[in-house]
Write an enzyme that holds these catalytic residues in place. Structure first.
Site, PDB file in Angstrom:
ATOM      1  N   GLU A   1       0.833  -1.205   0.000  1.00  0.00           N
ATOM      2  CA  GLU A   1       0.000   0.000   0.000  1.00  0.00           C
ATOM      3  C   GLU A   1       0.868   1.256   0.000  1.00  0.00           C
ATOM      4  OE1 GLU A   1      -3.044   1.979  -0.444  1.00  0.00           O
ATOM      5  OE2 GLU A   1      -3.840   0.268   0.677  1.00  0.00           O
TER       6      GLU A   1
ATOM      7  N   ASP B   1       1.297   4.065  -3.079  1.00  0.00           N
ATOM      8  CA  ASP B   1       0.926   5.463  -2.885  1.00  0.00           C
ATOM      9  C   ASP B   1       2.096   6.399  -3.180  1.00  0.00           C
ATOM     10  OD1 ASP B   1      -1.504   4.510  -2.106  1.00  0.00           O
ATOM     11  OD2 ASP B   1      -1.244   4.894   0.026  1.00  0.00           O
TER      12      ASP B   1
ATOM     13  N   SER C   1      -7.031   2.175  -3.977  1.00  0.00           N
ATOM     14  CA  SER C   1      -5.785   2.652  -3.386  1.00  0.00           C
ATOM     15  C   SER C   1      -4.892   3.259  -4.451  1.00  0.00           C
ATOM     16  CB  SER C   1      -5.039   1.507  -2.709  1.00  0.00           C
ATOM     17  OG  SER C   1      -5.509   1.267  -1.418  1.00  0.00           O
TER      18      SER C   1
ATOM     19  N   ASP D   1     -22.064   9.889 -12.283  1.00  0.00           N
ATOM     20  CA  ASP D   1     -22.749   8.663 -11.880  1.00  0.00           C
ATOM     21  C   ASP D   1     -22.114   8.140 -10.603  1.00  0.00           C
ATOM     22  OD1 ASP D   1     -20.546   6.702 -12.613  1.00  0.00           O
ATOM     23  OD2 ASP D   1     -20.949   7.537 -14.591  1.00  0.00           O
TER      24      ASP D   1
END
Length: 612
Positions: A300, A304, A518, A584
């Site tokens: 993660e 990032d 993510s 949407d």
């Protein structure tokens, strides 16, 4: 235990104020919740287990702050871009002096000295560390150890707490009490960490994409996303940020997710060769670490930092690493409960005089696991940052219209109110109206990816900036669509979207493919940071809170976003919502066309007529 002796010191200090008058007043319940599904009570909490209580005092002038926020964020308003200073924001969220005095008196009556109390700059939060035995006395409650089978997390929590009657109007909330949150990364478990061979190539002809830089995108981008792919697809190939105009970008890290500098070097060698030899600043919050042992590199955190900072190089970049994470394992004898790191990061960043102008977060939880008063206060903290000129992006979630489970077949979509009714599950903080929620797309040309989180809050009312776009979307639905599964009159999300599948990162020295929203949040944040650079280089202020601008552009200049009209986000046993023309509940307004957006935000002009 060393803790017991330190607590004795606190009690000794408390005797210095024992002469203060004690109010004799009955306790009444301040908050009561049902434990969320999946949590089981294990045992009474150890009496000497230390809890860091955060006490939120009311913010009587928050409505005024919110008014300022919308004025400085509305591209049609004469104050657009005139962001507030830290001191101005602190003054607007400060509690009444009476609240400060009465809460202080209450704490000292329980033996807590002024020196043991930590206060936020605006004095709207007071933090104290107390053992469970004292917390139970103060709050007329009982704490237990609770276990969450699916995540193996354990928390010390109560489902109800009380306060003296006279304090109810002077305290908004106290945590940790009723917050059962697993605070997870928004990384799809279906599309994550697939090993790839270095140097993978694709000799197929480029894909024609009229809105892309040069009107085409490398064919390899249909199977592997790189920084080059994103800059081609989102029309930013010809833009290089200054790196010297004061612009900054940051991503947040939690749950002992560490960003590897060695992996970043490999990533830069592979995708951003001009950045080789550079890195990012690491800022520790609450004792957060960024261990560099290869085996501790976090997928993660690497995703990032590598993509947010790769897109924006040479913009100065920061990785915020915040300490504290579940699980608390009661039989290990952990002395202090450290599993509520998110408020700690917010308190830290709000105390900074010059926070980065763009910050991406790829963590969150199901909205219904977050007590309403807690969600509201956290959302209001985001508003404070927005008023100061900070753009906040959050992943919209990886469960479609369902919970955090990205597999629609195994989702449980039941309410926590005791009815166990089937209901679409919103994500938080993505559902907060003061942040920009980023959904997911895949392939070239782009379509919605099935796990893109989207839908409607069960907590926050719909802000005016959303009214026309969301109403237009709802008008396209067949009458009775998903009746009872969502509230059509509230805040909707996501606001925008970006690619979220098969991102090529480096992890433990090897290239892997990873996906989830993510990936979409740091990607969109990267292009927001480029827009901020373009504005700052022209002497214009940063964009700050994005949503009023996004919805105005979506109405006035829809070509500034790549509208996604194919795909849906199934969940809760349904196909979910469909992507459609305009906004949407799968991909928002779509993905960014950086070139068009840059023209708009650097023109110094309004977008034209105001929409009612």
């Amino acid at each position: 235990m060393m803790f017991l002796s330190s607590w004795s010191v606190v009690l000794a200090l408390g005797t210095l104020v024992s002469a203060l008058p004690k109010r004799e007043c009955a306790h009444t319940v301040k908050e009561s919740v049902r434990p969320p599904r999946g949590w089981s009570k294990v045992q009474p909490a150890p009496a000497d287990h230390v809890i860091e209580l955060r006490i939120g005092l009311p913010q009587p002038n928050f409505a005024t702050l919110e008014k300022h926020l919308y004025e400085v964020s509305d591209p049609f308003h004469e104050r657009y871009g005139a962001h507030l200073s830290k001191e101005e924001v602190d003054a607007l969220v400060a509690p009444h002096s009476e609240s400060v005095e009465l809460v202080t008196e209450w704490l000292t009556s329980h033996g807590l000295s002024e020196g043991s109390m930590s206060r936020s700059p605006a004095q709207d939060w007071v933090t104290v560390k107390v053992p469970v035995s004292l917390a139970e006395k103060m709050l007329d409650t009982e704490y237990h150890v609770w276990s969450h089978e699916a995540s193996n997390a354990s928390l010390v929590r109560t489902t109800s707490y009380s306060l003296p009657d006279y304090l109810h109007e002077h305290i908004d909330l106290i945590q940790p009490t009723t917050l059962f949150s697993t605070w997870r990364g928004m990384k799809s478990t279906i599309h994550s960490s697939k090993a790839v061979q270095p140097g993978t190539t694709n000799n197929a002809p480029p894909i024609k994409v009229p809105t892309a830089s040069g009107g085409e995108v490398d064919a390899s981008c249909n199977t592997t996303i790189t920084v080059s792919c994103l800059k081609q697809l989102y029309n930013a190939v010809d833009f290089t940020p200054s790196g010297k105009d004061g612009n900054q970008i940051a991503v947040t890290g939690y749950l002992e997710q560490f960003a590897s500098i060695a992996d970043l070097k490999l990533f830069y060698e592979d995708q951003v060769p001009a950045a080789v030899g550079t890195s990012f600043k690491v800022t520790s919050v609450n004792g957060g670490q960024n261990n560099q042992t290869e085996s501790e590199a976090g997928d993660e955190a690497n995703l990032d930092t590598q993509f947010a900072f790769g897109i924006t190089f040479p913009t100065p970049a920061t990785f915020f690493t915040t300490g504290g994470s579940p699980p608390f394992i009661p039989d290990i004898g952990t002395p202090t409960d450290t599993n509520e790191p998110y408020l700690q990061w917010l308190e830290f960043i709000l105390a900074q005089n010059d926070p980065p102008q763009t910050i991406s977060t790829s963590y969150g939880d199901d909205e219904q696991t977050v007590p309403v008063n807690y969600a509201t206060r956290v959302c209001n903290l985001f508003a404070q940052l927005g008023a100061r000129g900070v753009s906040l992006t959050f992943s919209s979630g990886d469960g479609g219209v369902g919970d955090g489970d990205p597999d629609p077949a195994t989702q449980e979509c039941f309410t926590n109110d005791g009815r166990n009714a089937t209901r679409f599950i919103a994500g938080f903080p993505a559902s907060c109206p003061f942040v920009t929620a980023v959904g997911g797309t895949t392939f070239v040309p782009e379509v919605a990816i099935f796990f893109s989180g989207g839908g409607f809050s069960n907590v926050f009312p719909r802000p005016s900036y959303q009214e026309k776009a969301v109403t237009d979307f709802l008008d396209k639905l067949a009458p009775g669509t998903y009746a009872g599964l969502f509230n059509p009159y509230v805040q909707a999300f996501p606001d925008v979207s970006a690619q979220s599948n098969d991102f090529r990162i480096f992890l433990e020295g090897e290239p892997v493919l990873i996906g989830g929203t993510s990936a979409s949040s740091p990607t969109f944040a990267g292009f927001v940071s480029l827009l901020n650079d373009a504005r700052l280089s022209k002497g214009l202020p940063p964009l700050g809170f994005l949503n009023p601008l996004i919805y105005a552009i979506g109405a006035e200049e829809p070509s500034a976003f790549n509208d996604i009209t194919v795909g849906n986000n199934p969940g809760c046993g349904t196909p979910g919502f469909n992507s459609s023309e305009g906004w949407d509940a799968v991909t928002g307004f779509g993905t960014p066309n950086f070139g068009k957006l840059k023209e708009i935000v650097t023109s110094g002009k309004t977008l034209g007529r105001r929409h009612s």
